[in-house]
Design an enzyme around this catalytic site. Sequence first.
Site, PDB file in Angstrom:
ATOM      1  N   HIS A   1     -23.919 -40.961 -24.202  1.00 26.03           N
ATOM      2  CA  HIS A   1     -25.069 -41.944 -23.698  1.00 26.03           C
ATOM      3  C   HIS A   1     -25.384 -42.975 -24.455  1.00 26.03           C
ATOM      4  O   HIS A   1     -25.220 -43.264 -25.579  1.00 26.03           O
ATOM      5  CB  HIS A   1     -26.621 -41.082 -23.903  1.00 26.03           C
ATOM      6  CG  HIS A   1     -27.696 -41.662 -23.021  1.00 26.03           C
ATOM      7  ND1 HIS A   1     -28.254 -43.024 -23.648  1.00 26.03           N
ATOM      8  CD2 HIS A   1     -27.909 -41.670 -21.948  1.00 26.03           C
ATOM      9  CE1 HIS A   1     -29.378 -43.160 -22.715  1.00 26.03           C
ATOM     10  NE2 HIS A   1     -29.010 -42.627 -21.910  1.00 26.03           N
TER      11      HIS A   1
ATOM     12  N   GLY B   1     -34.789 -40.261 -17.524  1.00 27.88           N
ATOM     13  CA  GLY B   1     -34.965 -41.562 -16.697  1.00 27.88           C
ATOM     14  C   GLY B   1     -34.840 -42.739 -17.551  1.00 27.88           C
ATOM     15  O   GLY B   1     -34.561 -42.523 -18.766  1.00 27.88           O
TER      16      GLY B   1
ATOM     17  N   ALA C   1     -35.615 -35.237 -22.147  1.00 20.41           N
ATOM     18  CA  ALA C   1     -35.490 -34.531 -20.955  1.00 20.41           C
ATOM     19  C   ALA C   1     -35.824 -33.133 -21.654  1.00 20.41           C
ATOM     20  O   ALA C   1     -36.389 -32.229 -21.057  1.00 20.41           O
ATOM     21  CB  ALA C   1     -34.018 -34.554 -20.412  1.00 20.41           C
TER      22      ALA C   1
ATOM     23  N   ALA D   1     -36.457 -44.573 -10.027  1.00 22.15           N
ATOM     24  CA  ALA D   1     -36.765 -45.036 -11.373  1.00 22.15           C
ATOM     25  C   ALA D   1     -38.448 -44.805 -11.507  1.00 22.15           C
ATOM     26  O   ALA D   1     -38.997 -45.263 -10.691  1.00 22.15           O
ATOM     27  CB  ALA D   1     -36.427 -46.673 -11.612  1.00 22.15           C
TER      28      ALA D   1
ATOM     29  N   LYS E   1     -22.914 -41.988   1.850  1.00 22.84           N
ATOM     30  CA  LYS E   1     -21.753 -42.148   2.766  1.00 22.84           C
ATOM     31  C   LYS E   1     -21.071 -40.856   3.006  1.00 22.84           C
ATOM     32  O   LYS E   1     -20.089 -40.519   2.450  1.00 22.84           O
ATOM     33  CB  LYS E   1     -20.800 -43.201   2.169  1.00 22.84           C
ATOM     34  CG  LYS E   1     -21.460 -44.616   2.042  1.00 22.84           C
ATOM     35  CD  LYS E   1     -20.227 -45.423   1.543  1.00 22.84           C
ATOM     36  CE  LYS E   1     -20.647 -46.841   1.318  1.00 22.84           C
ATOM     37  NZ  LYS E   1     -21.400 -47.009   0.093  1.00 22.84           N
TER      38      LYS E   1
ATOM     39  N   GLN F   1     -22.355 -37.529 -16.231  1.00 26.43           N
ATOM     40  CA  GLN F   1     -22.370 -39.166 -15.747  1.00 26.43           C
ATOM     41  C   GLN F   1     -20.939 -39.179 -15.357  1.00 26.43           C
ATOM     42  O   GLN F   1     -19.846 -38.489 -15.456  1.00 26.43           O
ATOM     43  CB  GLN F   1     -22.455 -39.914 -16.805  1.00 26.43           C
ATOM     44  CG  GLN F   1     -22.375 -41.766 -16.634  1.00 26.43           C
ATOM     45  CD  GLN F   1     -23.774 -41.871 -15.783  1.00 26.43           C
ATOM     46  OE1 GLN F   1     -23.602 -41.641 -14.548  1.00 26.43           O
ATOM     47  NE2 GLN F   1     -24.733 -42.340 -16.379  1.00 26.43           N
TER      48      GLN F   1
ATOM     49  N   GLU G   1     -24.153 -35.595  -4.042  1.00 24.60           N
ATOM     50  CA  GLU G   1     -25.654 -36.348  -4.411  1.00 24.60           C
ATOM     51  C   GLU G   1     -25.901 -37.377  -3.266  1.00 24.60           C
ATOM     52  O   GLU G   1     -25.056 -38.189  -3.070  1.00 24.60           O
ATOM     53  CB  GLU G   1     -25.496 -37.121  -5.599  1.00 24.60           C
ATOM     54  CG  GLU G   1     -26.753 -37.827  -6.087  1.00 24.60           C
ATOM     55  CD  GLU G   1     -26.592 -38.693  -7.443  1.00 24.60           C
ATOM     56  OE1 GLU G   1     -26.708 -38.013  -8.544  1.00 24.60           O
ATOM     57  OE2 GLU G   1     -26.566 -39.756  -7.564  1.00 24.60           O
TER      58      GLU G   1
ATOM     59  N   HIS H   1     -33.979 -34.171  -8.402  1.00 25.17           N
ATOM     60  CA  HIS H   1     -33.984 -34.646  -9.745  1.00 25.17           C
ATOM     61  C   HIS H   1     -35.192 -34.822 -10.000  1.00 25.17           C
ATOM     62  O   HIS H   1     -36.323 -35.434  -9.185  1.00 25.17           O
ATOM     63  CB  HIS H   1     -33.284 -35.992  -9.743  1.00 25.17           C
ATOM     64  CG  HIS H   1     -31.791 -35.990  -9.515  1.00 25.17           C
ATOM     65  ND1 HIS H   1     -30.854 -37.019  -9.918  1.00 25.17           N
ATOM     66  CD2 HIS H   1     -30.970 -34.951  -9.037  1.00 25.17           C
ATOM     67  CE1 HIS H   1     -29.579 -36.635  -9.610  1.00 25.17           C
ATOM     68  NE2 HIS H   1     -29.817 -35.408  -8.868  1.00 25.17           N
TER      69      HIS H   1
ATOM     70  N   THR I   1     -31.559 -37.725  -5.714  1.00 23.46           N
ATOM     71  CA  THR I   1     -32.062 -38.550  -6.899  1.00 23.46           C
ATOM     72  C   THR I   1     -33.513 -38.845  -6.974  1.00 23.46           C
ATOM     73  O   THR I   1     -34.279 -38.574  -5.888  1.00 23.46           O
ATOM     74  CB  THR I   1     -31.346 -39.890  -7.107  1.00 23.46           C
ATOM     75  OG1 THR I   1     -31.603 -40.651  -5.904  1.00 23.46           O
ATOM     76  CG2 THR I   1     -30.023 -39.607  -7.196  1.00 23.46           C
TER      77      THR I   1
END
Length: 294
Positions: A148, A107, A124, A51, A271, A175, A17, A76, A48
């Site tokens: 969640h 979101g 979703a 927001a 990274k 997650q 990701e 996403h 991603t």
Amino acid sequence: MKISEIYKEDKPTLSLEVFPPKTSEVFDKVSSAVNEVADLKPDFMSVTYGAAGSTRKYTTAIASDIEKKGETALAHLTCVNASEEKIKDQLDSLKAAGVENILALRGDLPEGVESTDEWIYKHASELIPVIKKYGDFCIGCACYPEKHPESADMRADIEGIKMKVDAGCEFLTTQMFFDNDLFYNYMYKLRESGVSTPVTAGIMPVTRANQMARIIKLSQAFVPRRYVAILDRYGDKPEALKQAAIAYATDQIIDLLANGIEHIHIYTMNKADVAEKIMANLSDIIPSCADKGR
Ligand code: FAD
């Protein structure tokens, strides 16, 4: 290539990701970091979505660059406060960029907002039919091994997952979690509930001590004593913490693979060096990690 096709091949996979820039000023810097991640040639890369759609054009630009390099992108997309027209526009631009995979998400609720009542799309599962209406995309969704935070309990949480699968979700990405036993327990419950969709295990190498506080706040993930000790001992020694985080993530991944989990996703935080070292540790274990860092 569609992720559903990648997952049909009978082999372990590793995906990475990345996140897009928030502003044009840092686009080149972020784009070059993403380019380094793409050079590692994972099975696919996810990008991603800031927001409430705050990075929509940069998500498309980064996903487009990934596709141009011949790699597979998973973009996403969130439906928080979105209209059908806005979603269609984003899908059109992703389609034009050659993107075939979407991670359909609600979101996070913006600060101070308690409920989704005012929104057109509240979950979703309601975004999935809109994506299907505007393109032939492979659609994935999020799932939560520790439930969640808004779900009353695990049973209610899995009911939400089933709605996404019934709506057309073809794979699930978890997650982040730091305790594999919690994940195995979740998988048991998911499969027992009749969800047979492929599940991608999300692993986060936490390379900065202050990252962990934010992660716990957002995801409420359980941090095992072993990780707490690492953070206590190396929290103020960045290079040592990075090395320990790479070792911890590698250990988690090897345990997952040894227990029959096929699909691993690393939250890279852009990274490439961290992802490269983990991939080097898995070079004889996951085909797409072969020859990395040797
Ligand atoms: P939903 O599936 O809608 O679930 C949210 C809650 O509602 C759950 O408690 C669920 O059980 C419940 N629920 C679901 N359907 C119903 C229903 N029909 N009726 C009642 N309750 C229901 N956020 C971003 O802003 N951008 C990103 O790029 C991003 N990427 C992510 C990637 C992954 C792998 C993960 C795990 C999360 C990501 N997030 C991202 C965060 C995500 O948007 C939040 O966790 C958000 O709070 C929930 O999104 P969701 O898609 O899981 O929501």
